[in-house]
Scaffold this active site. Structure first.
Site: not given
Lengths: 410, 410
Positions: A11, A144, A188, A190, A298, A300
């Site tokens: 990503g 992340d 965000m 995971r 947004l 990232r």
């Protein structure tokens, strides 16, 4: 003189092109490197021999390189492609190293997260096993912040700054009506809650929100969530909740609405709708205005609110990658060490790729509050310096003047 | 010397506090005004006699006034309260003008959109009918840009800049993968598509997205939408669609999932989920990656990417309101006239409130493309200058340093 090749994978982050600009500028400056190539769409671009000449684009334009540094998205495109195990199928590796040979590539740089570091690991293992003289270096990036082997990841600071700024602005927005409200912001991350945790930076002497923070590291209980809200409502009119997209119940099932959706190629469930799911639950349980907000991509891509600290560090890890490759290192990821938290100081080093690939660094238990709905002060202090500073974005007719990336689809 | 009173109403914008700062600074400077009061939560604050002394907060602090100017949300809070018709029930009016008398209020400024201008209209009608010497002036604000009597509304330019910047960054984000995708961005604007139209500003020589723009002024056909996408997919890999939250089918039914949800106090349907509804439809009809993004309240609160032109104009309409009131005008809304589009020039004037209240200015037909899925060049030229310039936001520890608004809930 040999050539080098760069690719990006996974990503995007607001600053992954800053790392690319670091690799390009140091490679162009180096007398040991002839031409700098870029592979379009990660390792897939190598397999398809889809390379572009970055030297010819950037060699005589410092201004273009500066614009690349401050452009979000990925100049070289991305892929989510997992190489097979070498022992199962080494045909793709043969092809990759043939392409390297054809183009006289002696240095390969891969900018990505933990899945991309799996590619770095396998390529360096193959190079070692088959005595291929190509230095393979990983350059970390992910919003992340879930990579081992580095204090934090390039890309995280800018995403954290976007999340904190947005949470501050959303909180102010909630205060204007004199009726009770609950606003749920879905963030965000995971399996790791670093970005959700960064919402706490929005708190200051003028703003106490977010009031509750739910991380994916902690099993989520709907009953406790509603109870937390009821208790808070006795003290506060407008409540703001920060919640990770990846929260799960005690049985490990995602709270979000789309539990049955498909997985991506790495087997990760595609998540979205956690905020909306909670919105519906709160609507049914509490008598107040409820709204959910999904920050979405947004987080990232919002280069316009990137962290200068992050831009600077991201550029530097790119530059250092070239330095390490030229020194003969291979099978390494560039990493950041924090030397001093009080007056934030860091240095760049490298770490064995085995220690990084395919692992996920999650928030340790001592950085989560006892009642599991907030973070502790040391975690806040850890994130804080990473959002400092504002890059000098060039605006043209009122909009950021980003570099052209049309080569990705022409 | 008499006093003046200011209130804010309706939804917030990034720059509604800039107008407030304009009113306060001109009132403080004026020798005709003694104390500047603010009403908490709009006209409801007057009915509840919940006033604060703004002179004492801002009199000796230019720095605080500057911070107010660059703080999103509403310093005085808001309400969505509709006054009854005077002939049906004039008790509330008596109470309001009693409060005015008690506090020696001779000038009342109401910052808001078309519903708020209804309040300005009724108060000025009552003042006239009952010979109350209070000048009533409306100050326009709305991100929706749907007010008559003014070239554009303060608040619209900053929201348009956020939408265009975000669309640009989202578009760049979609280009990185080499698989077909459709990204649907849902934008605010219940009945008027001005803000959705501003997404077109994201297009430049490096970026052709958004590829389709669906406005609430045009009946929406799902069949045509899918056909538009299929045609586009023959030419382009990653498609970005900008869609208004308020699109309706030819029978006038909202496309969004929550058609059955409750209305607000002014009878407006609460909308959300249009993007998500379209996402599900496209998922079923086309074989590609589909994502929907709802920009949500960030459109009205993202001061960090506000338009300097908008901040400047918003401040000025506040200042002019004081000037007009002191000149003896009443029952007016301050308005902006565009003198020259080529080298954007404007001047401030005022307009009779009857021409503004309870009306909605929508995009005229000639500014919508023939195939109804885009805007025309003159509309783009109309919006363009409104997003120019970046205000100098003060950052503290990496975050915008906004003014304290804790008085709203203490």
């Amino acid at each position: 003189m040999s050539n080098c090749l760069i690719a990006q994978s996974g990503g995007p982050t607001s600053v992954i092109n800053a790392s690319l600009s670091g690799v390009i500028s140091s490679s162009i400056e180096s007398s040991a490197i002839n031409t700098v190539y870029g592979s379009i769409n990660g390792i897939q671009g190598v397999l398809n021999n889809n390379l572009i000449n970055l030297s010819s684009i950037f060699k005589d334009s410092k201004e273009k390189l500066e614009r690349l540094k401050l452009t979000p998205s990925m100049f070289l495109g991305s892929c989510r492609y997992k190489l097979p195990n070498i022992e199962d199928d080494n045909e793709q590796y043969k092809l990759i190293f043939d392409i390297f040979k054809q183009n006289d590539i002696k240095y390969f740089f891969y900018i990505g997260g933990n899945d991309s570091m799996d590619t770095v690991l396998k390529l360096s293992q193959y190079a070692k096993a088959y005595k291929q003289d190509v230095k393979i270096i990983g350059i970390p990036k992910t919003i992340d912040n879930d990579l081992y082997g580095t204090d934090h990841t390039p890309g995280f600071g800018s995403a954290a700054k976007f999340v904190a700024t947005t949470l501050l602005e959303i909180s102010y927005d909630t205060y204007i009506y004199d009726i009770p409200s609950v606003t749920i912001v879905e963030i965000m991350g995971r399996n790791a809650g670093w970005l959700t945790a960064s919402s706490a930076l929005a708190r200051n002497k003028n703003n106490s929100s977010p009031d509750l923070i739910y991380l994916p590291e902690v099993p989520f209980s709907i009953a406790e969530f509603i109870e937390n809200l009821k208790q808070l409502q006795k003290k506060k009119r407008n409540i703001v909740v920060a919640v990770s997209e990846g929260i799960k119940d005690k049985n490990g099932n995602y709270i979000c609405a789309c539990q049955n959706s498909t997985n991506d190629k790495f087997g990760h469930a595609k998540l979205s709708g956690t905020g909306k799911t909670l919105e519906d639950i709160v609507c049914n349980e509490l008598n107040c205005k409820v709204r959910s907000i999904e920050l979405n991509v947004l987080q990232r891509s919002a280069m316009h609110i990137a962290s200068l600290t992050d831009v600077t560090e991201s550029t530097l890890v790119g530059k250092k990658a070239v330095e390490y490759a030229l020194e003969g290192y291979t099978g390494k990821m560039v990493s950041i060490i924090r030397k001093n938290n009080n007056s934030y100081e860091y240095e760049i080093t490298h770490v064995d790729i085995e220690k990084v690939a395919n692992k996920e660094k999650r928030i340790p238990g001592e950085w989560i509050s006892k009642d599991k709905n907030d973070i502790t002060a040391p975690l806040l202090e850890y994130i804080k310096p990473l959002i400092y500073g504002e890059p000098n974005i060039e605006y043209k007719e009122g909009l950021p003047n980003y570099i052209n990336i049309n080569h990705l689809f022409s």
